[in-house]
Design a protein around this motif. Structure first.
Motif, PDB file in Angstrom:
ATOM      1  N   PHE A   1      54.949 115.163  91.253  1.00 56.15           N
ATOM      2  CA  PHE A   1      55.840 114.020  91.034  1.00 56.15           C
ATOM      3  C   PHE A   1      57.209 114.302  91.645  1.00 56.15           C
ATOM      4  N   TRP A   2      57.756 115.478  91.368  1.00 55.83           N
ATOM      5  CA  TRP A   2      59.053 115.847  91.924  1.00 55.83           C
ATOM      6  C   TRP A   2      58.988 115.849  93.455  1.00 55.83           C
ATOM      7  N   ASP A   3      57.902 116.410  93.985  1.00 53.61           N
ATOM      8  CA  ASP A   3      57.746 116.459  95.438  1.00 53.61           C
ATOM      9  C   ASP A   3      57.735 115.057  96.050  1.00 53.61           C
ATOM     10  N   MET A   4      57.062 114.126  95.377  1.00 55.24           N
ATOM     11  CA  MET A   4      57.014 112.744  95.882  1.00 55.24           C
ATOM     12  C   MET A   4      58.421 112.161  95.979  1.00 55.24           C
ATOM     13  N   LEU A   5      59.201 112.348  94.931  1.00 50.93           N
ATOM     14  CA  LEU A   5      60.569 111.814  94.932  1.00 50.93           C
ATOM     15  C   LEU A   5      61.410 112.512  96.000  1.00 50.93           C
ATOM     16  N   MET A   6      61.234 113.807  96.133  1.00 50.50           N
ATOM     17  CA  MET A   6      61.995 114.558  97.134  1.00 50.50           C
ATOM     18  C   MET A   6      61.607 114.127  98.552  1.00 50.50           C
ATOM     19  N   MET A   7      60.333 113.871  98.790  1.00 51.87           N
ATOM     20  CA  MET A   7      59.898 113.411 100.109  1.00 51.87           C
ATOM     21  C   MET A   7      60.496 112.033 100.411  1.00 51.87           C
ATOM     22  N   ASN A   8      60.592 111.198  99.387  1.00 49.90           N
ATOM     23  CA  ASN A   8      61.244 109.898  99.575  1.00 49.90           C
ATOM     24  C   ASN A   8      62.718 110.082  99.925  1.00 49.90           C
ATOM     25  N   MET A   9      63.377 111.044  99.269  1.00 50.24           N
ATOM     26  CA  MET A   9      64.783 111.299  99.587  1.00 50.24           C
ATOM     27  C   MET A   9      64.932 111.782 101.021  1.00 50.24           C
ATOM     28  N   LEU A  10      63.997 112.612 101.469  1.00 49.60           N
ATOM     29  CA  LEU A  10      64.007 113.078 102.855  1.00 49.60           C
ATOM     30  C   LEU A  10      63.879 111.881 103.802  1.00 49.60           C
ATOM     31  N   TYR A  11      62.990 110.974 103.471  1.00 43.56           N
ATOM     32  CA  TYR A  11      62.811 109.746 104.250  1.00 43.56           C
ATOM     33  C   TYR A  11      64.114 108.942 104.302  1.00 43.56           C
TER      34      TYR A  11
ATOM     35  N   ARG B   1      58.300 105.736 112.609  1.00 47.94           N
ATOM     36  CA  ARG B   1      58.407 107.052 113.233  1.00 47.94           C
ATOM     37  C   ARG B   1      58.861 108.090 112.205  1.00 47.94           C
ATOM     38  N   ILE B   2      59.829 107.720 111.371  1.00 47.36           N
ATOM     39  CA  ILE B   2      60.341 108.632 110.346  1.00 47.36           C
ATOM     40  C   ILE B   2      59.248 108.956 109.331  1.00 47.36           C
ATOM     41  N   ARG B   3      58.490 107.950 108.926  1.00 45.42           N
ATOM     42  CA  ARG B   3      57.375 108.196 107.996  1.00 45.42           C
ATOM     43  C   ARG B   3      56.415 109.236 108.573  1.00 45.42           C
ATOM     44  N   GLN B   4      56.127 109.096 109.850  1.00 42.34           N
ATOM     45  CA  GLN B   4      55.234 110.037 110.530  1.00 42.34           C
ATOM     46  C   GLN B   4      55.844 111.438 110.540  1.00 42.34           C
ATOM     47  N   GLN B   5      57.125 111.537 110.890  1.00 41.03           N
ATOM     48  CA  GLN B   5      57.818 112.834 110.929  1.00 41.03           C
ATOM     49  C   GLN B   5      57.833 113.483 109.549  1.00 41.03           C
ATOM     50  N   VAL B   6      58.155 112.694 108.541  1.00 43.90           N
ATOM     51  CA  VAL B   6      58.217 113.221 107.175  1.00 43.90           C
ATOM     52  C   VAL B   6      56.837 113.717 106.751  1.00 43.90           C
TER      53      VAL B   6
ATOM     54  N   TYR C   1      67.052 110.644  93.556  1.00 48.44           N
ATOM     55  CA  TYR C   1      66.137 109.698  94.209  1.00 48.44           C
ATOM     56  C   TYR C   1      66.697 108.273  94.119  1.00 48.44           C
ATOM     57  N   ALA C   2      67.108 107.870  92.918  1.00 50.77           N
ATOM     58  CA  ALA C   2      67.641 106.518  92.726  1.00 50.77           C
ATOM     59  C   ALA C   2      68.892 106.298  93.582  1.00 50.77           C
TER      60      ALA C   2
END
Length: 185
Positions: A47-57, A94-99, A128-129
């Motif tokens: 769950f944390w990883d999902m939120l962190m990946m969204n922040m990276l995006y 493109r960013i989604r792909q890179q992430v 995240y928010a």
């Protein structure tokens, strides 16, 4: 003088974007999205990883947003709304792909950060928010500017880098104000 006019215009547009914002609805939206992420996760770390990946995006998007915005300010020409939407969509794909390609390496860094920085779920949820709200405000602001080109051209008389710095300051200020009024956990 031109920078002062641009700054005031930016202030007014940003205030307009948040003026009638319903904090309860914002809070409900974030709670729903966060709960969906939580339910789809295999574990708390997942769950944390999902939120962190969204922040990276969102961070990657912010860099593209700044680059595209800077180009328009330097050329002194707003893209048409449809062209801007296509550009941003192309960059987002493109960013989604890179992430996605960076996911394993990013997760490794996140997991180290969770332990060395004593990160809590509350930290991650609020970050995240904050990232999500900032991303939305950037997109909304740029949409307003390109859809009102005559009024927005006052930004062309100011320093492009300073204009972006001012915009980022207002976005941070308003995003902070919005997120601090919510109770997400």
């Amino acid at each position: 003088m031109a920078q002062e006019v641009a700054n005031k215009f930016i202030e007014n547009v940003c205030n307009h974007l948040v003026r009638n914002m319903n904090i309860t609805k914002v809070e409900e939206h974030f709670k729903e999205v966060i709960e969906m992420q939580r339910k789809s996760a295999q574990s708390q770390i997942d769950f944390w990883d999902m939120l962190m990946m969204n922040m990276l995006y969102f961070t990657e998007n912010e860099q593209i947003w700044e680059k595209e915005f800077l180009k328009m300010l330097e050329k002194k020409e707003w893209l048409k709304t449809t062209v801007l939407e296509e550009e941003l969509l192309m960059h987002q794909m493109r960013i989604r792909q890179q992430v996605a390609e960076q996911m394993d390496a990013a997760k490794e860094l996140f997991h180290k950060q969770y332990t060395t920085d004593n990160v809590t779920e509350e930290d991650i949820v609020y970050d995240y928010a904050y990232s999500s709200a900032g991303h939305s405000m950037r997109v909304d602001l740029l949409t307003v500017l390109v859809s009102t080109p005559e009024q927005s051209k006052v930004l062309f008389n100011a320093d492009p880098q300073e204009t972006i710095r001012i915009i980022n300051g207002y976005i941070a200020y308003h995003t902070d104000g919005i997120i601090n009024k919510t109770k997400l956990l």
